[in-house]
Design a protein around this motif. Structure first.
Motif, PDB file in Angstrom:
ATOM      1  N   PRO A  19       0.832  -1.210   0.000  1.00 53.33           N
ATOM      2  CA  PRO A  19       0.000   0.000   0.000  1.00 53.33           C
ATOM      3  C   PRO A  19       0.864   1.257   0.000  1.00 53.33           C
ATOM      4  O   PRO A  19       1.946   1.292   0.586  1.00 53.33           O
ATOM      5  CB  PRO A  19      -0.790  -0.116   1.301  1.00 53.33           C
ATOM      6  CG  PRO A  19      -0.806  -1.580   1.606  1.00 53.33           C
ATOM      7  CD  PRO A  19       0.512  -2.093   1.115  1.00 53.33           C
ATOM      8  N   GLY A  20       0.368   2.302  -0.653  1.00 54.73           N
ATOM      9  CA  GLY A  20       1.090   3.562  -0.748  1.00 54.73           C
ATOM     10  C   GLY A  20       0.744   4.518   0.380  1.00 54.73           C
ATOM     11  O   GLY A  20      -0.104   4.227   1.243  1.00 54.73           O
ATOM     12  N   ILE A  21       1.369   5.672   0.363  1.00 50.92           N
ATOM     13  CA  ILE A  21       1.137   6.691   1.381  1.00 50.92           C
ATOM     14  C   ILE A  21      -0.343   7.070   1.418  1.00 50.92           C
ATOM     15  O   ILE A  21      -0.970   7.277   0.388  1.00 50.92           O
ATOM     16  CB  ILE A  21       2.008   7.929   1.107  1.00 50.92           C
ATOM     17  CG1 ILE A  21       3.477   7.562   1.284  1.00 50.92           C
ATOM     18  CG2 ILE A  21       1.629   9.092   2.024  1.00 50.92           C
ATOM     19  CD1 ILE A  21       4.441   8.653   0.910  1.00 50.92           C
ATOM     20  N   GLY A  22      -0.891   7.118   2.626  1.00 49.35           N
ATOM     21  CA  GLY A  22      -2.293   7.465   2.828  1.00 49.35           C
ATOM     22  C   GLY A  22      -3.238   6.282   2.774  1.00 49.35           C
ATOM     23  O   GLY A  22      -4.418   6.418   3.097  1.00 49.35           O
ATOM     24  N   GLU A  23      -2.740   5.126   2.389  1.00 53.80           N
ATOM     25  CA  GLU A  23      -3.590   3.932   2.315  1.00 53.80           C
ATOM     26  C   GLU A  23      -3.451   3.112   3.585  1.00 53.80           C
ATOM     27  O   GLU A  23      -2.452   3.209   4.306  1.00 53.80           O
ATOM     28  CB  GLU A  23      -3.194   3.080   1.108  1.00 53.80           C
ATOM     29  CG  GLU A  23      -3.421   3.769  -0.211  1.00 53.80           C
ATOM     30  CD  GLU A  23      -3.023   2.912  -1.401  1.00 53.80           C
ATOM     31  OE1 GLU A  23      -3.672   3.064  -2.435  1.00 53.80           O
ATOM     32  OE2 GLU A  23      -2.090   2.097  -1.299  1.00 53.80           O
ATOM     33  N   LEU A  24      -4.451   2.278   3.839  1.00 50.83           N
ATOM     34  CA  LEU A  24      -4.387   1.382   4.987  1.00 50.83           C
ATOM     35  C   LEU A  24      -3.477   0.208   4.680  1.00 50.83           C
ATOM     36  O   LEU A  24      -3.435  -0.284   3.548  1.00 50.83           O
ATOM     37  CB  LEU A  24      -5.771   0.860   5.349  1.00 50.83           C
ATOM     38  CG  LEU A  24      -6.734   1.849   5.980  1.00 50.83           C
ATOM     39  CD1 LEU A  24      -8.038   1.149   6.325  1.00 50.83           C
ATOM     40  CD2 LEU A  24      -6.147   2.495   7.204  1.00 50.83           C
ATOM     41  N   ALA A  40      -1.647  -5.131   2.212  1.00 50.28           N
ATOM     42  CA  ALA A  40      -2.994  -4.551   2.236  1.00 50.28           C
ATOM     43  C   ALA A  40      -3.878  -5.423   3.125  1.00 50.28           C
ATOM     44  O   ALA A  40      -3.824  -6.652   3.057  1.00 50.28           O
ATOM     45  CB  ALA A  40      -3.568  -4.485   0.828  1.00 50.28           C
ATOM     46  N   PRO A  41      -4.683  -4.803   3.985  1.00 50.34           N
ATOM     47  CA  PRO A  41      -5.583  -5.594   4.827  1.00 50.34           C
ATOM     48  C   PRO A  41      -6.740  -6.148   3.995  1.00 50.34           C
ATOM     49  O   PRO A  41      -7.098  -5.586   2.959  1.00 50.34           O
ATOM     50  CB  PRO A  41      -6.095  -4.577   5.851  1.00 50.34           C
ATOM     51  CG  PRO A  41      -6.009  -3.267   5.148  1.00 50.34           C
ATOM     52  CD  PRO A  41      -4.810  -3.373   4.231  1.00 50.34           C
TER      53      PRO A  41
END
Length: 76
Positions: free
Chosen positions: A9-14, A54-55
């Motif tokens: 996941p990228g910046i700002g993502e869970l 990623a969850p």
């Protein structure tokens, strides 16, 4: 990239730190570590990039609900 590889996941993502079993927001990457912050705010922690993924939808919903329930207890 091979189809069986997952992108982190990228910046700002869970993202889920699979070592700690915690879900947080990706704040950035520095010094070979991914910096995560709890969804509801709080102190950042570091994770090794290979252990961040990623969850699942269920994990994401559960984490968001926990924050919402906590906020409602304190009138936020």
């Amino acid at each position: 990239m091979a189809s069986n590889q997952q992108t982190r996941p990228g910046i700002g993502e869970l993202a889920k730190d699979t070592v700690r079993g915690r879900i947080g927001v990706v704040m950035g990457e520095l010094g070979g570590r991914v910096h995560l912050r709890p969804i509801g705010g709080g102190k950042e922690w570091e994770a090794v990039p290979e252990t961040v993924k990623a969850p699942s939808t269920r994990e994401e919903l559960s984490a968001r609900l926990a924050v919402r329930n906590s906020n409602s207890r304190y009138g936020l």
